[in-house]
Design a protein around this motif. Structure first.
Motif, PDB file in Angstrom:
ATOM      1  N   ALA A  36       0.834  -1.205   0.000  1.00 21.99           N
ATOM      2  CA  ALA A  36       0.000   0.000   0.000  1.00 21.99           C
ATOM      3  C   ALA A  36       0.867   1.253   0.000  1.00 21.99           C
ATOM      4  N   ILE A  37       1.938   1.237   0.779  1.00 20.99           N
ATOM      5  CA  ILE A  37       2.835   2.396   0.836  1.00 20.99           C
ATOM      6  C   ILE A  37       3.452   2.650  -0.531  1.00 20.99           C
ATOM      7  N   VAL A  38       3.885   1.587  -1.208  1.00 15.68           N
ATOM      8  CA  VAL A  38       4.519   1.722  -2.517  1.00 15.68           C
ATOM      9  C   VAL A  38       3.523   2.237  -3.552  1.00 15.68           C
ATOM     10  N   PHE A  39       2.325   1.631  -3.601  1.00  9.13           N
ATOM     11  CA  PHE A  39       1.358   2.011  -4.630  1.00  9.13           C
ATOM     12  C   PHE A  39       0.863   3.433  -4.430  1.00  9.13           C
ATOM     13  N   TRP A  40       0.435   3.761  -3.213  1.00  6.56           N
ATOM     14  CA  TRP A  40      -0.189   5.063  -3.004  1.00  6.56           C
ATOM     15  C   TRP A  40       0.796   6.211  -3.093  1.00  6.56           C
ATOM     16  N   PHE A  41       2.077   5.931  -2.862  1.00  7.60           N
ATOM     17  CA  PHE A  41       3.052   6.999  -3.095  1.00  7.60           C
ATOM     18  C   PHE A  41       3.119   7.322  -4.586  1.00  7.60           C
ATOM     19  N   SER A  42       3.203   6.286  -5.421  1.00  9.50           N
ATOM     20  CA  SER A  42       3.259   6.525  -6.866  1.00  9.50           C
ATOM     21  C   SER A  42       2.008   7.249  -7.348  1.00  9.50           C
ATOM     22  N   PHE A  43       0.846   6.847  -6.839  1.00  8.15           N
ATOM     23  CA  PHE A  43      -0.409   7.485  -7.237  1.00  8.15           C
ATOM     24  C   PHE A  43      -0.439   8.948  -6.787  1.00  8.15           C
ATOM     25  N   THR A  44      -0.065   9.198  -5.538  1.00 13.71           N
ATOM     26  CA  THR A  44      -0.077  10.574  -5.011  1.00 13.71           C
ATOM     27  C   THR A  44       0.916  11.452  -5.753  1.00 13.71           C
ATOM     28  N   ALA A  45       2.103  10.916  -6.023  1.00 14.69           N
ATOM     29  CA  ALA A  45       3.117  11.696  -6.732  1.00 14.69           C
ATOM     30  C   ALA A  45       2.642  12.054  -8.141  1.00 14.69           C
ATOM     31  N   THR A  46       1.955  11.126  -8.788  1.00 16.88           N
ATOM     32  CA  THR A  46       1.417  11.404 -10.125  1.00 16.88           C
ATOM     33  C   THR A  46       0.403  12.548 -10.068  1.00 16.88           C
ATOM     34  N   ALA A  47      -0.502  12.474  -9.087  1.00 20.25           N
ATOM     35  CA  ALA A  47      -1.522  13.515  -8.957  1.00 20.25           C
ATOM     36  C   ALA A  47      -0.902  14.869  -8.612  1.00 20.25           C
ATOM     37  N   LEU A  48       0.029  14.884  -7.679  1.00 21.57           N
ATOM     38  CA  LEU A  48       0.645  16.148  -7.264  1.00 21.57           C
ATOM     39  C   LEU A  48       1.470  16.771  -8.382  1.00 21.57           C
ATOM     40  N   SER A  49       2.116  15.931  -9.183  1.00 25.25           N
ATOM     41  CA  SER A  49       2.954  16.472 -10.255  1.00 25.25           C
ATOM     42  C   SER A  49       2.122  17.244 -11.278  1.00 25.25           C
ATOM     43  N   LEU A  50       0.845  16.896 -11.418  1.00 29.04           N
ATOM     44  CA  LEU A  50      -0.018  17.606 -12.369  1.00 29.04           C
ATOM     45  C   LEU A  50      -0.226  19.061 -11.957  1.00 29.04           C
ATOM     46  N   LEU A  51      -0.040  19.359 -10.681  1.00 25.86           N
ATOM     47  CA  LEU A  51      -0.194  20.744 -10.215  1.00 25.86           C
ATOM     48  C   LEU A  51       0.894  21.662 -10.767  1.00 25.86           C
ATOM     49  N   THR A  52       1.960  21.071 -11.318  1.00 25.48           N
ATOM     50  CA  THR A  52       3.057  21.900 -11.849  1.00 25.48           C
ATOM     51  C   THR A  52       2.856  22.245 -13.325  1.00 25.48           C
ATOM     52  N   ILE A  53       1.768  21.799 -13.929  1.00 21.75           N
ATOM     53  CA  ILE A  53       1.530  22.105 -15.345  1.00 21.75           C
ATOM     54  C   ILE A  53       1.563  23.607 -15.630  1.00 21.75           C
ATOM     55  N   PRO A  54       0.944  24.463 -14.784  1.00 22.19           N
ATOM     56  CA  PRO A  54       0.977  25.907 -15.070  1.00 22.19           C
ATOM     57  C   PRO A  54       2.381  26.511 -15.047  1.00 22.19           C
ATOM     58  N   PHE A  55       3.348  25.791 -14.496  1.00 21.61           N
ATOM     59  CA  PHE A  55       4.702  26.338 -14.404  1.00 21.61           C
ATOM     60  C   PHE A  55       5.555  25.989 -15.619  1.00 21.61           C
ATOM     61  N   GLY A  56       4.929  25.496 -16.680  1.00 22.85           N
ATOM     62  CA  GLY A  56       5.660  25.382 -17.937  1.00 22.85           C
ATOM     63  C   GLY A  56       6.053  23.997 -18.377  1.00 22.85           C
ATOM     64  N   TRP A  57       5.093  23.093 -18.506  1.00 24.78           N
ATOM     65  CA  TRP A  57       5.413  21.801 -19.098  1.00 24.78           C
ATOM     66  C   TRP A  57       5.715  21.995 -20.581  1.00 24.78           C
ATOM     67  N   VAL A  58       6.473  21.085 -21.156  1.00 27.02           N
ATOM     68  CA  VAL A  58       6.840  21.172 -22.570  1.00 27.02           C
ATOM     69  C   VAL A  58       6.423  19.886 -23.278  1.00 27.02           C
ATOM     70  N   MET A  59       6.380  19.946 -24.602  1.00 25.05           N
ATOM     71  CA  MET A  59       6.130  18.746 -25.396  1.00 25.05           C
ATOM     72  C   MET A  59       7.478  18.065 -25.633  1.00 25.05           C
ATOM     73  N   PRO A  60       7.715  16.922 -25.016  1.00 29.87           N
ATOM     74  CA  PRO A  60       9.016  16.270 -25.209  1.00 29.87           C
ATOM     75  C   PRO A  60       9.166  15.726 -26.621  1.00 29.87           C
ATOM     76  N   SER A  61      10.395  15.690 -27.090  1.00 26.09           N
ATOM     77  CA  SER A  61      10.670  15.068 -28.385  1.00 26.09           C
ATOM     78  C   SER A  61      10.475  13.558 -28.252  1.00 26.09           C
ATOM     79  N   PRO A  62      10.400  12.844 -29.371  1.00 25.96           N
ATOM     80  CA  PRO A  62      10.256  11.384 -29.270  1.00 25.96           C
ATOM     81  C   PRO A  62      11.342  10.732 -28.420  1.00 25.96           C
ATOM     82  N   THR A  63      12.580  11.199 -28.561  1.00 26.22           N
ATOM     83  CA  THR A  63      13.674  10.635 -27.760  1.00 26.22           C
ATOM     84  C   THR A  63      13.470  10.940 -26.282  1.00 26.22           C
TER      85      THR A  63
END
Length: 308
Positions: free
Chosen positions: A187-214
């Motif tokens: 549970a600790i392993v799974f929910w950390f990954s889930f929470t980190a994914t959700a929290l990282s979306l809050l940084t979109i306004p700070f300038g995400w970019v379109m990565p190249s294929p590489t």
């Protein structure tokens, strides 16, 4: 049925595989760091890291247990601190050579001892106090060129980010110590990954970019590899005691030196090597002392158990 027969050799092999996986993952993140913001890198690392974790939980028949929690707020708090640590560490990779970032990260187990005394009320005696002082001295040796005269602003920024990330990682470890009393490891392993994914979306306004294929391939690969490495590390402790496998964390410096030189043409400074050696020695001393304390606690519990 999950194999649980003790096998130190298997535990060490799994731990070394996990260490290699994490260092390669860091190298992938470092390769895209000049263009991809750290918050976006955290998203890919966490979101794609969930995939192998879910497969692992399903194969080990722990999927239901991995999704069930007793302390939701505890997982959120661990997620906030851990995600911050990950983001700071990824940001530091844009400014520091891989070996130096790895060396500064070794401050985490040293700071765990300090924070455990402050926040958990753990008693810290002379051996661990000495190890903490020695470890912090080693970290200062690594940091000195970045903050000393003639150092550039980017190196100082990178060192500061890496040190702040190490401090947050130590606080996350303290939260994990609190969670393990009521929560399953899955549970600790799974929910950390889930929470980190959700929290990282809050940084979109700070300038995400379109990565190249590489770059996209490197980010997705880092996520998948990070998830696999997490599983390998967790599995290592099924086969051997922590005191046996934990020192192999420091093999990451060897792999960081090789990858840093081969991929990024980075040559570590003498201060990085000297400081790393001191920090590693302090970390091994702490691990040894924790092992001794664990033996003493087991003896005390055995002595207190009434004869049947």
């Amino acid at each position: 049925m999950i194999e649980t027969t003790p096998s130190p050799a298997k535990g060490i092999a799994l731990k070394l595989a996990a260490v290699v996986g994490f260092v390669v993952m860091q190298a992938m993140i470092k390769a895209v760091a000049p263009h991809v913001p750290p918050g976006e890198a955290v998203f890919f690392r966490s979101a794609f890291g969930i995939v192998p974790i879910l497969v692992w939980l399903a194969v080990t028949h722990e999927l239901s247990g991995g999704l069930r929690v007793q302390s939701p707020l505890g997982h959120v708090w661990r997620g906030v601190i851990g995600t911050t640590a990950m983001g700071l560490g990824f940001a530091a990779l844009a400014f520091l050579p891989l070996p130096e970032a790895t060396a500064i990260g070794y401050a985490t187990p040293i700071l765990v001892v300090v924070f455990a005394a402050l926040f958990l009320g753990e008693q810290v005696r002379i051996v661990r106090i000495s190890a903490v002082v020695m470890g912090l001295a080693g970290v200062l040796i690594v940091l000195w060129p970045q903050f000393g005269a003639g150092a550039g602003g980017t190196e100082a920024l990178g060192a500061g980010l890496a040190l702040a990330g190490a401090a947050c990682a130590a606080l996350a470890q303290i939260q994990i110590r609190r969670l393990v009393g009521s929560e399953r490891t899955s549970a600790i392993v799974f929910w950390f990954s889930f929470t980190a994914t959700a929290l990282s979306l809050l940084t979109i306004p700070f300038g995400w970019v379109m990565p190249s294929p590489t770059e996209a391939a490197l980010l997705i690969g880092a996520g998948l590899l990070g998830g696999v490495a997490q599983i390998l590390m967790t599995s290592a402790y099924r086969f051997a005691d922590a005191s046996v496998v934990a020192p192999f964390d420091y093999a990451s410096m060897l792999f960081a030196l090789v990858i840093g030189y081969a991929v990024f043409s980075e040559i570590p400074s003498a201060s990085t090597l000297a400081g790393s050696a001191i920090v590693i020695a302090a970390g091994v001393l702490i691990i040894w002392r924790e092992h001794q304390l664990g033996l003493e606690r087991r003896k005390q519990r055995k002595a207190m158990t009434p004869p049947g």
